[in-house]
Design an enzyme around this catalytic site. Sequence first.
Site, PDB file in Angstrom:
ATOM      1  N   LYS A 184       0.877  -1.178   0.000  1.00  0.00           N
ATOM      2  CA  LYS A 184       0.000   0.000   0.000  1.00  0.00           C
ATOM      3  C   LYS A 184       0.916   1.230   0.000  1.00  0.00           C
ATOM      4  CE  LYS A 184      -2.146   3.305   2.006  1.00  0.00           C
ATOM      5  NZ  LYS A 184      -1.870   4.639   1.407  1.00  0.00           N
ATOM      6  N   GLU A 259       9.580   1.345  10.608  1.00  0.00           N
ATOM      7  CA  GLU A 259      10.611   2.358  10.330  1.00  0.00           C
ATOM      8  C   GLU A 259       9.913   3.699  10.437  1.00  0.00           C
ATOM      9  OE1 GLU A 259      13.758   1.729   9.793  1.00  0.00           O
ATOM     10  OE2 GLU A 259      13.689  -0.426   9.493  1.00  0.00           O
ATOM     11  N   CYS A 293      13.860  10.873   6.621  1.00  0.00           N
ATOM     12  CA  CYS A 293      13.773  10.387   8.002  1.00  0.00           C
ATOM     13  C   CYS A 293      15.125  10.452   8.714  1.00  0.00           C
ATOM     14  CB  CYS A 293      13.216   8.975   8.025  1.00  0.00           C
ATOM     15  SG  CYS A 293      14.157   7.835   7.007  1.00  0.00           S
ATOM     16  N   GLU A 391       9.440  15.932  14.945  1.00  0.00           N
ATOM     17  CA  GLU A 391       9.971  15.774  13.599  1.00  0.00           C
ATOM     18  C   GLU A 391       9.299  16.812  12.704  1.00  0.00           C
ATOM     19  OE1 GLU A 391       8.766  12.316  11.264  1.00  0.00           O
ATOM     20  OE2 GLU A 391      10.877  12.011  10.774  1.00  0.00           O
TER      21      GLU A 391
END
Length: 495
Positions: A184, A259, A293, A391
Amino acid sequence: MNPFSLPAAPRRFQMYIGGQFTDGASGQLMTRHSPGHGAAVAQWPSGVGEDAQAAIAAAREAFDNGPWPSLSAGARAARLFKVADLIERHAQELGLIECLETGKPITQAIGEIRGAVDVWRFAAGAARVMRGEAYNNLGDRVLAIVLREPIGVVGVITPWNFPFFILAERLPFILAAGCTAVVKPSEATSGSTLKLCALLHAAGIPPGVVNVVTGRGPVVGQPLLDSDRIDMLSVTGSTTTGRKAIEASAGNIKKLGLELGGKNPHIVFADADLDDAADGVAFGMAFNAGQCCVGGSRLVVQRSIAEAFTAKLAQKIRRIRVGDPLDAQTQVGALFDEAHMHKVLGYVQEGVRMGAHVVCGGARTGDHAGYFVQPTLLTNVRPATPLLREEIFGPVLAVVPFDGYEEAITIANDSAFGLAASIWTKDLSQALRATRQVRAGRVWVNTTLDNGPETPLGGMKQSGLGREAGLSGIEEYTEVKTAHIHLQARTHWIA
Ligand code: NDP
């Protein structure tokens, strides 16, 4: 003349389920607009739960009854090498799809596709070294063997920042292990994953081994989280989505590879090569418009050089070429969408309200058909500011000075995340000490963002669970089974 341009009409893709290309049960389409230009560039089906269930059923059937898991590793590797060759042949086309859907520069996008080819080839080779163990030291009567078996059907959920490369760090390892998959992709950047389906088909990957459903996370992603017909999930995305996977797995105890996000420090010691460090830190914060990331978003710099280093860094950052993703000279393209751009700028504004000083950047830039943000450097940032804790996922770097080594490590580790860190120093023992003491799944010394399929990637703390790539990348997708084989007449328990 630039060989890359906007398409006259959006490119149309279909989902791939059980070896068939399909518009899915709803017949509805989603349209992606290029974040760098505002033009409609791609369309794919807006899948529904029924499509997700069909994909799960196809992957289940291909695993339980299909040829793929029982092929020899050599035969699987041969098909995966073929896929890699086809990706290489279509690198420019795939790169253009990614450039238009993500807003990243075309040169970078094509480079990522070429990098993905290397990962596919590594994983193909790794299929043949996957092996078990034998224990011949348990006495004359017993031999024990430890087998590695494919874990089964793997659900793969990917984000929008590196759609093709992140898939390459998972899918070929899954296939090399003998598993089947339901993928997906992000609802905004599904094109390159769907184009890959045509290449998998052409390479002779059997029907049902890879299935791709497109659509919204809660609609077609959540059924993968909830399904008890999927054996493992590999989720790459925000910590929020990771938590949803953990919550769902409470119901079905499936294995999770997660992750997730990062808040990665660059630690710059006074003895570092400051020209190298300034260049590396600028690259690490601005690459992929900071939507990376493992990109650096905190600059932890020794106080004695903080002012001079910040000035040197700002000079570099001001010279970064931000602009049209289709221009081969562009170094930083557009942010992913308008809402994300406002979120990034909101972090900067909030930081300034709390006393931070903008050294450079801090605003939207360029053509307002696109979502471009100037790479931004801030000083005087308070420890509690969200700029330092959350983040941001944009080209924004906050400076935090330190006095001594211990303080540098304390600041670097003062985060809920533990994905990556970069250390800049000429002192080898200081570099090694810091490498050991920083809580992060990946550490760079005097460099940043280097990568290779041989080395595993993953996070500590809230940055995730498990490791992708390297030999552990294939082991992730296996179950370990132990067999004790008795070689002589047993001594009976009941005489
Ligand atoms: P999101 O978590 O928003 O989305 C990731 C994927 O999860 C998308 O495909 C999304 O679908 C899907 N999703 C959303 N809700 C659900 C749900 N309920 N069930 C199943 N799937 C769902 O992340 P982003 O796409 O915004 O990506 C950015 C994030 O990814 C950052 O936090 C970044 O750090 C992280 N990341 C981590 C990496 C690592 O290796 N550690 C590598 C790259 C990125 P949809 O698109 O429809 O929302």
